[in-house]
Design an enzyme around this catalytic site. Structure first.
Site, short mmCIF file in Angstrom:
data_model
loop_
_atom_site.label_atom_id
_atom_site.label_comp_id
_atom_site.label_asym_id
_atom_site.label_seq_id
_atom_site.Cartn_x
_atom_site.Cartn_y
_atom_site.Cartn_z
N LYS A 186 48.02 53.75 43.47
CA LYS A 186 48.38 52.36 43.73
C LYS A 186 49.62 51.97 42.91
O LYS A 186 50.04 52.72 42.00
CB LYS A 186 47.18 51.48 43.37
CG LYS A 186 45.93 51.77 44.24
CD LYS A 186 44.78 50.85 43.86
CE LYS A 186 43.59 51.04 44.77
NZ LYS A 186 42.51 50.08 44.48
N TYR A 242 42.79 47.70 54.49
CA TYR A 242 41.66 47.02 53.85
C TYR A 242 40.97 46.03 54.79
O TYR A 242 40.34 45.07 54.32
CB TYR A 242 42.13 46.31 52.58
CG TYR A 242 42.34 47.23 51.38
CD1 TYR A 242 41.29 48.04 50.90
CD2 TYR A 242 43.55 47.29 50.71
CE1 TYR A 242 41.47 48.88 49.80
CE2 TYR A 242 43.73 48.12 49.60
CZ TYR A 242 42.69 48.92 49.15
OH TYR A 242 42.85 49.74 48.06
N PHE A 246 38.78 38.13 47.07
CA PHE A 246 39.90 38.80 46.38
C PHE A 246 40.91 39.43 47.34
O PHE A 246 41.90 40.00 46.90
CB PHE A 246 39.36 39.85 45.40
CG PHE A 246 38.50 40.92 46.03
CD1 PHE A 246 39.08 42.03 46.65
CD2 PHE A 246 37.12 40.83 46.01
CE1 PHE A 246 38.30 43.02 47.23
CE2 PHE A 246 36.33 41.83 46.59
CZ PHE A 246 36.91 42.92 47.21
N ARG A 249 35.61 60.82 45.21
CA ARG A 249 35.10 59.53 44.72
C ARG A 249 34.54 59.68 43.30
O ARG A 249 34.75 58.82 42.45
CB ARG A 249 34.02 58.98 45.65
CG ARG A 249 34.51 58.57 47.02
CD ARG A 249 35.18 57.22 47.02
NE ARG A 249 34.28 56.12 46.80
CZ ARG A 249 34.61 54.84 46.95
NH1 ARG A 249 35.84 54.50 47.35
NH2 ARG A 249 33.75 53.88 46.71
N THR A 299 34.38 51.73 41.21
CA THR A 299 35.47 50.81 41.60
C THR A 299 35.94 49.98 40.40
O THR A 299 37.13 49.82 40.17
CB THR A 299 34.95 49.86 42.71
OG1 THR A 299 34.52 50.66 43.81
CG2 THR A 299 36.03 48.90 43.17
N ARG A 310 39.55 56.61 36.71
CA ARG A 310 39.53 55.18 36.36
C ARG A 310 38.89 54.97 34.98
O ARG A 310 39.33 54.11 34.21
CB ARG A 310 38.77 54.40 37.43
CG ARG A 310 39.54 54.24 38.75
CD ARG A 310 38.61 53.77 39.85
NE ARG A 310 39.27 53.43 41.09
CZ ARG A 310 38.63 53.28 42.25
NH1 ARG A 310 37.31 53.47 42.32
NH2 ARG A 310 39.29 52.97 43.35
N ASN A 334 43.06 49.07 39.39
CA ASN A 334 42.29 50.32 39.18
C ASN A 334 43.01 51.58 39.66
O ASN A 334 42.37 52.59 39.94
CB ASN A 334 40.87 50.18 39.74
CG ASN A 334 40.84 49.98 41.23
OD1 ASN A 334 41.89 49.87 41.87
ND2 ASN A 334 39.65 49.94 41.80
N HIS A 340 43.18 54.83 44.96
CA HIS A 340 42.24 54.63 46.07
C HIS A 340 41.70 55.99 46.54
O HIS A 340 42.43 56.97 46.51
CB HIS A 340 42.97 53.97 47.25
CG HIS A 340 42.21 54.06 48.54
ND1 HIS A 340 41.21 53.17 48.86
CD2 HIS A 340 42.23 54.98 49.55
CE1 HIS A 340 40.67 53.52 50.03
NE2 HIS A 340 41.28 54.61 50.47
N GLU A 387 41.91 56.51 57.74
CA GLU A 387 42.98 56.23 56.79
C GLU A 387 44.12 57.25 56.91
O GLU A 387 45.30 56.89 56.84
CB GLU A 387 42.41 56.19 55.36
CG GLU A 387 41.50 54.98 55.16
CD GLU A 387 40.66 55.01 53.88
OE1 GLU A 387 39.88 54.07 53.69
OE2 GLU A 387 40.78 55.96 53.09
#
Ligand code: IDP
Ligand code: MG
Length: 169
Positions: free
Chosen positions: A28, A68, A76, A104, A110, A121, A131, A134, A145
């Site tokens: 990100k 998203y 948010f 993951r 998250t 993270r 964070n 993704h 995606e």
């Protein structure tokens, strides 16, 4: 006899194809701004996963709203789109056995306050709204995606020299 051969053939095919599972991982804007691109890529490389697509781009709000879409009703969401479109990102496709689930785990929870030490993270960020990375949460989401961020030609099939040292079959 034929049944046994067919079963064996099925098992071999299934094993081979699951090694080809793909996930969409994206560094990100905060990960890029903080100079963490190399460290994040290194984690996936060192694990043994195979990089099959990568680019550096400044994503539009339109693309991020599609990415998203499932979160569109969350409070948010506007902040998320603003954050994600605030600078360049590094979208990638990684391939390997159970790469979606393992990817993951490697990212961590998250919200970084719940991410275990040792995860990306958990080690490298503090707040849920910053964070740094993704990762797709299912094989279906990964396929969607990957199609959204890459053209089929941008995803490269190749065989690393290390493959037989990473997989027994
Ligand atoms: P994930 O990225 O771990 O799959 P999702 O629930 O899909 O988590 O949320 C997508 C992204 O939205 C998160 O990575 C995070 O950047 C942001 N996000 C999720 N929950 C919150 C929140 O409560 N406040 C601010 N941002 C959030
Ligand atoms: Mg998600």
């Amino acid at each position: 006899m034929i049944c046994t051969v067919l079963t064996l053939f099925y098992i071999v095919l299934k094993t081979m194809s699951s090694n080809k599972e793909r996930t969409f991982i994206m560094i990100k804007p905060d990960g890029v701004q903080r100079g963490l691109v190399g460290r994040i890529i290194k984690r996936f490389e060192s694990k043994g996963f195979k990089l099959v697509a990568l680019k550096f781009m400044w994503p539009s709000e339109e693309l991020l709203k599609k990415h998203y879409a499932d979160l569109a009703s969350r409070p948010f969401f506007p902040g998320l789109v603003k954050y994600m479109s605030s600078g360049p990102v590094v979208p990638m496709v990684w391939e390997g056995l159970n790469v979606v689930k393992t990817g993951r785990f490697m990212l961590g929870a998250t919200d970084p306050k719940d991410s275990n030490p040792g995860t990306i993270r958990g080690d490298l960020c503090i707040q849920v709204g910053r964070n740094i990375v993704h990762g797709s949460d299912s094989v279906e989401a990964a396929n969607k995606e990957i199609d959204l961020w890459f053209t089929p030609k941008e995803v490269v099939s190749w065989t690393p020299a290390s493959e037989t040292w990473i997989y027994e079959n």
